[in-house]
Design an enzyme around this catalytic site. Sequence first.
Site, PDB file in Angstrom:
ATOM      1  N   SER A   1       0.836  -1.197   0.000  1.00  0.00           N
ATOM      2  CA  SER A   1       0.000   0.000   0.000  1.00  0.00           C
ATOM      3  C   SER A   1       0.879   1.257   0.000  1.00  0.00           C
ATOM      4  CB  SER A   1      -0.953  -0.047   1.201  1.00  0.00           C
ATOM      5  OG  SER A   1      -1.936   0.956   1.125  1.00  0.00           O
TER       6      SER A   1
ATOM      7  N   HIS B   1      -3.912  -1.551  -4.506  1.00  0.00           N
ATOM      8  CA  HIS B   1      -5.301  -1.995  -4.285  1.00  0.00           C
ATOM      9  C   HIS B   1      -6.115  -1.833  -5.573  1.00  0.00           C
ATOM     10  CE1 HIS B   1      -4.012  -1.788  -0.161  1.00  0.00           C
ATOM     11  NE2 HIS B   1      -4.020  -0.471  -0.129  1.00  0.00           N
TER      12      HIS B   1
END
Length: 273
Positions: free
Chosen positions: A133, A167
């Site tokens: 992330s 993501h």
Amino acid sequence: VRAQKGDRRRIVAMGGGGFSAPPGDPALDLYVLQVARAPHPRICLLPTAGGDAEDQIRRFYSAFRHLPCEPTHVSLFRLGSDRVDLRDVLLSQDVLYVGGGSLLNLLAVWRAHGADRLLREAWEQGIVLCGISAGSMCWFEAGLTTSFGEPRPVRALGFLPGSNSVHHDSEHERRPCYHQAIRAESVPPGYAVDDGAGLLFAGTELVEAVSARPGAGAYWVEEIDGEALETPIEMVALPGREELQPPTPLSITELREARALRLSRGDARRGHR
């Protein structure tokens, strides 16, 4: 790794998942260790992006205590009470693993403590840098932060050329925002990575893309004739969770040999530009 022979710098940029998101991706955790050169790697978590959250730290130790490595962590938010020599700790590791959270906050705190300069020094010395992330986007020229709500472009450390979005398969608003940022030239062309997938860079060159979940992929995204087009990157499937449970101290040497065999079957895919 064949690309950039003699360049010892390594970065593993993962979209999301890994140890921090239940049920986790043990294959990605093992992959990070096998990229390191030490037989029993020292691996340090930097949970800065998540505000040094205790839950992230616990998940890290829970995942890596079963593996052939020596895990530790550094909490920059707690240096007032848990004082350490940041330079000594970071530069004594084999792997520096950056957790997820806010990319904007991560960069601000690192710069305040001089950690950005130490991380570049670590990279130049051959210490493996990796993360999920925000801990993935930080290594590139630019990424997308959700610190303002809707994803917005933000300039990052620039160790790797191009931009990075994570993501890609799970946060539906992120994909169109990334496409728009590339079309508007707010960020340079770059890599979009699904949860459970990771990209290995030797120096600044992409040499391997791996997937720990069925269907998890990565893409090169660039603007062509006013549109943001995605080119899939060829993925190497890592062992499934069922093959790695219960967790056992697998041989890092065996993992390296398996990876060398994969690379010997053909040149690893490089950046799609």
